[in-house]
Enzyme design. Structure first.
Site, PDB file in Angstrom:
ATOM      1  N   ASP A 125      68.970   3.259   3.239  1.00 38.41           N
ATOM      2  CA  ASP A 125      69.614   4.469   2.749  1.00 38.41           C
ATOM      3  C   ASP A 125      70.817   4.914   3.560  1.00 38.41           C
ATOM      4  OD1 ASP A 125      67.966   4.951   0.495  1.00 38.41           O
ATOM      5  OD2 ASP A 125      66.368   5.624   1.830  1.00 38.41           O
ATOM      6  N   ASP A 187      67.307   1.227  -6.445  1.00 35.87           N
ATOM      7  CA  ASP A 187      68.157   2.206  -5.784  1.00 35.87           C
ATOM      8  C   ASP A 187      69.152   1.547  -4.827  1.00 35.87           C
ATOM      9  OD1 ASP A 187      65.425   2.894  -6.344  1.00 35.87           O
ATOM     10  OD2 ASP A 187      65.706   4.859  -5.449  1.00 35.87           O
ATOM     11  N   THR A 247      56.324  -0.412  -9.797  1.00 35.49           N
ATOM     12  CA  THR A 247      57.034   0.859  -9.695  1.00 35.49           C
ATOM     13  C   THR A 247      56.413   1.651  -8.559  1.00 35.49           C
ATOM     14  OG1 THR A 247      57.904   2.765 -10.893  1.00 35.49           O
ATOM     15  CG2 THR A 247      55.595   2.258 -11.242  1.00 35.49           C
ATOM     16  N   ARG A 259      65.497   7.500 -13.459  1.00 32.53           N
ATOM     17  CA  ARG A 259      66.511   7.445 -12.410  1.00 32.53           C
ATOM     18  C   ARG A 259      66.777   6.007 -11.975  1.00 32.53           C
ATOM     19  NH1 ARG A 259      64.651  11.066  -9.353  1.00 32.53           N
ATOM     20  NH2 ARG A 259      64.014   9.956  -7.465  1.00 32.53           N
ATOM     21  N   TRP A 263      70.378   4.294 -11.583  1.00 30.92           N
ATOM     22  CA  TRP A 263      70.883   3.580 -10.398  1.00 30.92           C
ATOM     23  C   TRP A 263      71.465   2.223 -10.797  1.00 30.92           C
ATOM     24  CZ3 TRP A 263      71.404   7.312  -7.396  1.00 30.92           C
ATOM     25  CH2 TRP A 263      70.400   8.070  -6.806  1.00 30.92           C
TER      26      TRP A 263
END
Length: 410
Positions: A125, A187, A247, A259, A263
């Protein structure tokens, strides 16, 4: 004279005198607000809310806004939280909109709160943390210090790449009962932009090779035949082949977490911009088709938290997914043929109108000073459900700015 004719003449006469109801302006036929005004009003509101947020946190160093509690109180996060870069990035966009010196000062102040994360190597991240904050800051100011921070962050993120797998590892942990050896989540496509920028800026071809490898690996293994994506793919670090497709934040392993789809759309649109590789553009178009043609996409174009959630019409909406899709569609509209571009922008306009309406946009001074309501963080974990989220606000403001530049040419 025929009675029906007489009646018609009488009605016509009364219409001339008093005005005919069938031609009167009714509440259901209100004049549509021009998109210029929608965008301007929401950006002006975002400035007011964000300054209120700044004032509430100015005397609390080292924290960033995250969401609100069940009681409606602001919840903050440390710089190490994955969401830490979004509020500083939002301030940079609003400075870009206003050219206001005070906003610039606050954007820098909150960006500096995230500075330590340029050394992050234990998760993927760092792209969100550093590129949303320092990346936007450098884009607007050309501050060489910001540039140096981005360089360090890119090097940190690159350490998570395993050549045997061909992808950047997302998490060092596994969910209970999952046994993930090398977890890669959809993501992670968002964090590639940091590496691509650093590759071009610092002439580092190794970083570009990492990005291409990761994007290609994700394209090959993360998507189903209908171009919906899994959230998590776990790889065998020895063979580089996928072991599990699961998931973490969606309804089920077979469902399409909203979402996550956003992404993917945003990520491959960005990858086409940066590489001009046609396969990335095709992938973005395929993902867009899955989202926009989905029978469970509501009329206001703001998705439910999962496209396959049970009792779908009563499921929570996810404004964050809507904002991310909206921002991606505005950019994607620049790279496709005219009819498709027009259709993408039509949906994006609907999304901007929806998010700018009282159904999603907060009242001034409320909602913990966040802009949007009704986002969903992690429904299976019952975490941050139907609340404001900092990344929903960030991508909403980004979408407004993109529409302003791309469509309104302002």
């Amino acid at each position: 004279m025929n009675r029906a004719v007489v009646k018609c003449l009488v009605v016509s006469f009364l219409c001339l005198i008093f005005g005919c109801p069938m031609f009167a302006t009714s509440p259901a036929r209100k004049q549509v607000v021009p998109m210029h005004d929608v965008v301007r009003n929401s950006l002006d509101f975002a400035v007011r809310q964000s300054l209120l947020m700044v004032k509430s946190l100015e005397s609390k160093p080292g924290v960033l806004p995250r969401t609100i509690s069940a009681e409606g109180k602001l919840e903050t996060a440390k710089p190490s939280a994955w969401i830490s870069g979004f509020f500083p990035g939002e301030l940079w966009y609003l400075y870009e909109y206003t050219k206001d010196a005070e906003l610039k000062k606050y954007a820098d102040e909150f960006t500096q709160r995230v500075r330590s994360q340029m050394y992050t190597t234990d998760n993927h991240d760092v792209g969100f943390m550093i590129f949303c904050s320092f990346g936007n800051g450098y884009r607007l100011t050309r501050n060489p210090d910001y540039k140096a921070v981005i360089d360090t962050a890119a090097r940190s993120l690159s350490t998570r790449f395993n050549p045997a797998v061909g992808a950047i590892r997302s998490w060092n942990f596994s969910y209970p009962g999952r046994n993930w050896q090398y977890a890669v989540i959809i993501d992670n496509m968002m964090n590639l932009e940091l590496l691509m920028w650093a590759s071009k800026t610092f002439k580092n071809e190794k970083l570009r090779d990492i990005v291409i490898s990761h994007a290609d690996k994700t394209l090959k293994y993360h998507f189903r035949p209908d171009y919906s994506s899994f959230h998590v793919v776990s790889y065998d670090p020895k063979t580089g082949l996928p072991e599990f497709r699961h998931t973490a934040q969606g309804y089920s392993d077979a469902s399409s977490w909203a979402r996550g789809q956003a992404w993917g759309l945003y990520g491959y649109t960005m990858m086409y911009r940066e590489t001009k590789k046609p396969e990335y553009l095709e992938q973005a178009k395929h993902i867009a088709r899955f989202i926009l043609s989905n029978p469970h996409l509501p009329a206001d174009k703001i998705p439910y938290w999962d496209f396959d959630a049970p009792d779908i019409t009563n499921a929570y909406r996810d404004a964050s997914a809507g904002a991310i899709v909206c921002s991606a569609l505005i950019e994607l509209s620049r790279y496709v043929e005219a009819p498709l571009s027009k259709s993408y922008l039509k949906v994006a306009e609907t999304q901007l109108r929806s998010l700018s309406s009282p159904s999603y946009r907060a009242n001034a001074g409320e909602n913990g000073n966040f802009i949007l309501r009704h986002s969903v963080g992690n429904k299976p974990a019952n975490s941050e459900v139907d609340v404001p989220l900092s990344y929903a606000d960030y991508y909403f403001v980004e979408a407004l700015m993109r529409y302003k530049k791309t469509v309104l040419h302002e």
